[in-house]
Design a protein around this motif. Structure first.
Motif, PDB file in Angstrom:
ATOM      1  N   LEU A 273       0.623  -1.057  -0.100  1.00  0.00           N
ATOM      2  CA  LEU A 273      -0.036  -0.080   0.111  1.00  0.00           C
ATOM      3  C   LEU A 273       0.783   1.184   0.136  1.00  0.00           C
ATOM      4  N   PRO A 274       0.324   2.233  -0.691  1.00  0.00           N
ATOM      5  CA  PRO A 274       1.311   3.564  -0.674  1.00  0.00           C
ATOM      6  C   PRO A 274       1.662   4.095   0.823  1.00  0.00           C
ATOM      7  N   VAL A 275       2.583   4.557   0.839  1.00  0.00           N
ATOM      8  CA  VAL A 275       3.055   5.171   2.174  1.00  0.00           C
ATOM      9  C   VAL A 275       2.589   6.741   2.159  1.00  0.00           C
ATOM     10  N   PRO A 276       2.027   6.970   3.227  1.00  0.00           N
ATOM     11  CA  PRO A 276       1.593   8.634   3.255  1.00  0.00           C
ATOM     12  C   PRO A 276       2.584   9.770   3.538  1.00  0.00           C
ATOM     13  N   GLN A 277       2.381  10.640   2.765  1.00  0.00           N
ATOM     14  CA  GLN A 277       3.679  11.631   2.675  1.00  0.00           C
ATOM     15  C   GLN A 277       3.049  13.065   3.751  1.00  0.00           C
ATOM     16  N   ALA A 278       2.691  12.920   4.962  1.00  0.00           N
ATOM     17  CA  ALA A 278       2.258  13.849   5.711  1.00  0.00           C
ATOM     18  C   ALA A 278       3.096  14.357   6.412  1.00  0.00           C
ATOM     19  N   GLY A 279       3.922  15.603   5.902  1.00  0.00           N
ATOM     20  CA  GLY A 279       4.944  16.392   6.616  1.00  0.00           C
ATOM     21  C   GLY A 279       4.629  17.640   7.286  1.00  0.00           C
ATOM     22  N   THR A 280       5.152  18.098   8.380  1.00  0.00           N
ATOM     23  CA  THR A 280       4.992  19.184   8.817  1.00  0.00           C
ATOM     24  C   THR A 280       6.158  20.294   8.907  1.00  0.00           C
ATOM     25  N   PRO A 281       5.966  21.398   8.910  1.00  0.00           N
ATOM     26  CA  PRO A 281       6.947  22.608   8.719  1.00  0.00           C
ATOM     27  C   PRO A 281       8.053  22.360   9.758  1.00  0.00           C
TER      28      PRO A 281
ATOM     29  N   TYR B  98       8.669  14.322   8.395  1.00  0.00           N
ATOM     30  CA  TYR B  98       7.977  13.413   7.970  1.00  0.00           C
ATOM     31  C   TYR B  98       8.092  12.232   9.062  1.00  0.00           C
ATOM     32  N   ASP B  99       6.781  11.815   9.605  1.00  0.00           N
ATOM     33  CA  ASP B  99       6.554  10.611  10.241  1.00  0.00           C
ATOM     34  C   ASP B  99       6.997   9.251   9.391  1.00  0.00           C
ATOM     35  N   VAL B 100       7.623   8.415   9.975  1.00  0.00           N
ATOM     36  CA  VAL B 100       8.189   7.172   9.239  1.00  0.00           C
ATOM     37  C   VAL B 100       7.057   5.885   9.738  1.00  0.00           C
ATOM     38  N   PRO B 101       6.064   5.714   8.727  1.00  0.00           N
ATOM     39  CA  PRO B 101       5.040   4.862   9.348  1.00  0.00           C
ATOM     40  C   PRO B 101       5.388   3.186   9.037  1.00  0.00           C
ATOM     41  N   ASP B 102       4.976   2.349   9.522  1.00  0.00           N
ATOM     42  CA  ASP B 102       4.970   1.149   9.095  1.00  0.00           C
ATOM     43  C   ASP B 102       4.633   0.866   7.761  1.00  0.00           C
ATOM     44  N   LEU B 103       5.060  -0.130   7.128  1.00  0.00           N
ATOM     45  CA  LEU B 103       4.700  -0.499   5.746  1.00  0.00           C
ATOM     46  C   LEU B 103       3.658  -1.433   5.615  1.00  0.00           C
ATOM     47  N   LEU B 104       2.772  -1.328   4.824  1.00  0.00           N
ATOM     48  CA  LEU B 104       1.494  -2.120   4.824  1.00  0.00           C
ATOM     49  C   LEU B 104       1.529  -3.005   3.614  1.00  0.00           C
ATOM     50  N   LEU B 105       1.370  -4.464   3.854  1.00  0.00           N
ATOM     51  CA  LEU B 105       1.335  -5.244   2.756  1.00  0.00           C
ATOM     52  C   LEU B 105       0.004  -5.907   2.879  1.00  0.00           C
ATOM     53  N   ARG B 106      -0.898  -5.905   1.662  1.00  0.00           N
ATOM     54  CA  ARG B 106      -2.231  -6.401   1.880  1.00  0.00           C
ATOM     55  C   ARG B 106      -2.285  -7.665   1.192  1.00  0.00           C
TER      56      ARG B 106
ATOM     57  N   SER C  32       7.391  -2.662  -6.063  1.00  0.00           N
ATOM     58  CA  SER C  32       7.828  -1.288  -6.495  1.00  0.00           C
ATOM     59  C   SER C  32       7.659  -0.522  -5.054  1.00  0.00           C
ATOM     60  N   VAL C  33       8.871  -0.178  -4.861  1.00  0.00           N
ATOM     61  CA  VAL C  33       8.985   0.969  -3.496  1.00  0.00           C
ATOM     62  C   VAL C  33      10.340   1.572  -3.528  1.00  0.00           C
TER      63      VAL C  33
ATOM     64  N   LEU D   7      13.446   5.772  -0.210  1.00  0.00           N
ATOM     65  CA  LEU D   7      13.774   6.633   1.277  1.00  0.00           C
ATOM     66  C   LEU D   7      12.260   6.336   1.837  1.00  0.00           C
ATOM     67  N   TYR D   8      12.429   5.271   2.559  1.00  0.00           N
ATOM     68  CA  TYR D   8      11.290   4.912   3.614  1.00  0.00           C
ATOM     69  C   TYR D   8       9.956   4.792   3.127  1.00  0.00           C
ATOM     70  N   GLY D   9      10.215   4.382   1.620  1.00  0.00           N
ATOM     71  CA  GLY D   9       8.693   4.228   0.838  1.00  0.00           C
ATOM     72  C   GLY D   9       8.036   5.397   0.421  1.00  0.00           C
ATOM     73  N   MET D  10       8.577   6.546   0.698  1.00  0.00           N
ATOM     74  CA  MET D  10       8.090   7.935   0.578  1.00  0.00           C
ATOM     75  C   MET D  10       8.321   8.655  -0.558  1.00  0.00           C
ATOM     76  N   PHE D  11       9.920   8.734  -0.751  1.00  0.00           N
ATOM     77  CA  PHE D  11      10.410   9.485  -1.612  1.00  0.00           C
ATOM     78  C   PHE D  11      11.486   8.716  -2.715  1.00  0.00           C
ATOM     79  N   ASP D  12      11.589   9.390  -3.799  1.00  0.00           N
ATOM     80  CA  ASP D  12      12.702   8.629  -4.714  1.00  0.00           C
ATOM     81  C   ASP D  12      14.109   9.422  -4.246  1.00  0.00           C
ATOM     82  N   ARG D  13      15.100   8.526  -4.136  1.00  0.00           N
ATOM     83  CA  ARG D  13      16.317   9.001  -3.858  1.00  0.00           C
ATOM     84  C   ARG D  13      17.318   8.169  -4.711  1.00  0.00           C
ATOM     85  N   PRO D  14      18.479   8.816  -5.165  1.00  0.00           N
ATOM     86  CA  PRO D  14      19.504   8.128  -5.863  1.00  0.00           C
ATOM     87  C   PRO D  14      19.998   6.882  -5.155  1.00  0.00           C
ATOM     88  N   GLU D  15      20.581   5.610  -5.644  1.00  0.00           N
ATOM     89  CA  GLU D  15      21.245   4.650  -5.025  1.00  0.00           C
ATOM     90  C   GLU D  15      22.451   5.209  -4.166  1.00  0.00           C
ATOM     91  N   LYS D  16      23.131   5.924  -4.823  1.00  0.00           N
ATOM     92  CA  LYS D  16      24.545   6.403  -4.231  1.00  0.00           C
ATOM     93  C   LYS D  16      24.218   8.009  -4.132  1.00  0.00           C
TER      94      LYS D  16
END
Length: 361
Positions: free
Chosen positions: A95-103, A111-119, A148-149, A152-161
């Motif tokens: 399931l998609p990971v929510p991206q609820a951030g606070t300034p 951004y809180d790091v939630p658990d990953l959800l597998l249905r 497909s994940v 960065l904690y399932g929320m953001f893309d990030r280069p491998e290096k």
């Protein structure tokens, strides 16, 4: 009763039940078959236990109750059977990971790091949502299994290096941290992720910010490498003379007070004029954010990072190398005066060299 009657034979070991033996064998086979993820769920008719081990092998989803054999009864272990589902008949969706951030501070958001959800649903499996710890190891395992994940904690893309930089002072845009920042570029955005110490514990939040590349004016090294000349050496030290074979037989290897003059020699380190470099350079990143100019100062070694990420923003002044600075006559006078104070140069010799150096000022 005799003394030997107190000692009784050890009781015969109780044979392990069949259910316990089979469960131990299933755990060992499950462990050796490949990577494992630990998951939890609400018990239901298909998954009767709250904690499970999960493995995907080929076209099969495999589950095993996460139990400790020594702490469970035989009746419980007899129900703790491995479960297998064919992927062609069972759907497993991350399931998609929510991206609820606070300034947070400046450009950063927390951004809180939630658990990953597998249905899991379909076939013999009742629809069940499994919670999996959101760690880099879990993300890598799920990626290896074909999910497909985002890295960065399932929320953001990030280069491998990714590369790291160290901010030297606080700024309204970025706060100074002891661990520094991860930095990478994606298209027209420059991302800063505050590094966290998650070596012994799971990260609960992540702080991330981005700057449009269009707001970055330039970067360059400021400051200089300052050179300092010092006179080193000249310290005396004692060294024992090596004894001949005959002297060892007569006197041994020990040094006695009576033969100090014969065996101990005084040596003096040679004087050296050494040059020490003090790198006082910093990297300055000029940012025009919200019509305000900010200068972010990073450690000088960040120059290679910004050259690889923002080659078009390097200031032209960086192309002019700094000429090496020679020792001035005033500094040479100070060195000679120091030699006089330490007794390595006479006052007459100093007075003889002084007019020549003063004439160069």
């Amino acid at each position: 009763m005799g003394i030997f009657d107190r000692f009784q034979a050890a009781p015969e070991p109780v044979p392990e039940s069949r259910a316990r033996t089979e469960f131990r064998a299933a755990c060992e086979a499950f462990r050796q078959a490949g990577d494992i993820l630990w998951a939890s769920c609400e018990p239901n008719r298909a998954f009767a236990f709250p904690r499970w081990k999960l493995r995907i092998t080929g076209d099969r989803l495999c589950f095993l109750p996460d139990l400790i054999a020594e702490q469970e009864s035989d009746e419980t272990l007899s129900r703790a059977l491995p479960l297998e589902f064919r992927r062609a008949q069972t759907e497993a969706v991350l399931l998609p990971v929510p991206q609820a951030g606070t300034p947070d501070v400046g450009i950063l958001s927390a951004y809180d790091v939630p658990d990953l959800l597998l249905r899991v649903s379909g076939g013999r499996a009742a629809e069940t949502v499994f919670r999996i710890g959101n760690t880099s190891g879990s993300l890598k395992t799920l990626t290896d299994w074909g999910f497909s994940v985002k890295p960065l904690y399932g929320m953001f893309d990030r280069p491998e290096k990714i590369q790291s930089i160290r901010l030297l002072e606080d700024s309204p845009l970025l706060p100074k941290t002891s661990l520094g920042y991860h930095i990478w570029r994606q298209d027209a955005q420059l991302f800063f992720q505050q590094r966290e110490n998650a070596l012994y514990c799971r990260a609960r939040s992540v702080k991330l910010g981005c700057l449009p590349v269009s707001e970055i004016e330039s970067f360059q090294l400021a400051g200089e490498i300052r050179t300092e000349q010092r006179i080193t050496g000249g310290k005396p030290h004692l060294k024992a003379r090596e004894l001949s074979f005959g002297e060892r037989l007569l006197f041994g290897n020990e040094i006695h007070a009576c033969d100090l003059d014969d065996r101990v020699e005084v040596h003096q380190e040679p004087l050296r004029l050494e040059t020490f470099e003090h790198d006082e350079r910093v990297l300055e990143l000029r940012v025009n954010h919200d019509h305000t100019l900010y200068i972010l100062r990073f450690a000088a070694d960040a120059i290679t990072v910004f050259e690889s990420l923002l080659p078009e923003k390097r200031a032209a002044a960086e192309d002019n190398p700094r000429p090496e600075r020679e020792t001035s006559p005033a500094e040479q006078l100070e060195i000679l005066a120091n030699l006089v104070d330490r007794g390595y140069l006479t006052r007459a010799e100093f007075d003889e060299a002084k007019p020549r150096l003063l004439a160069k000022l």
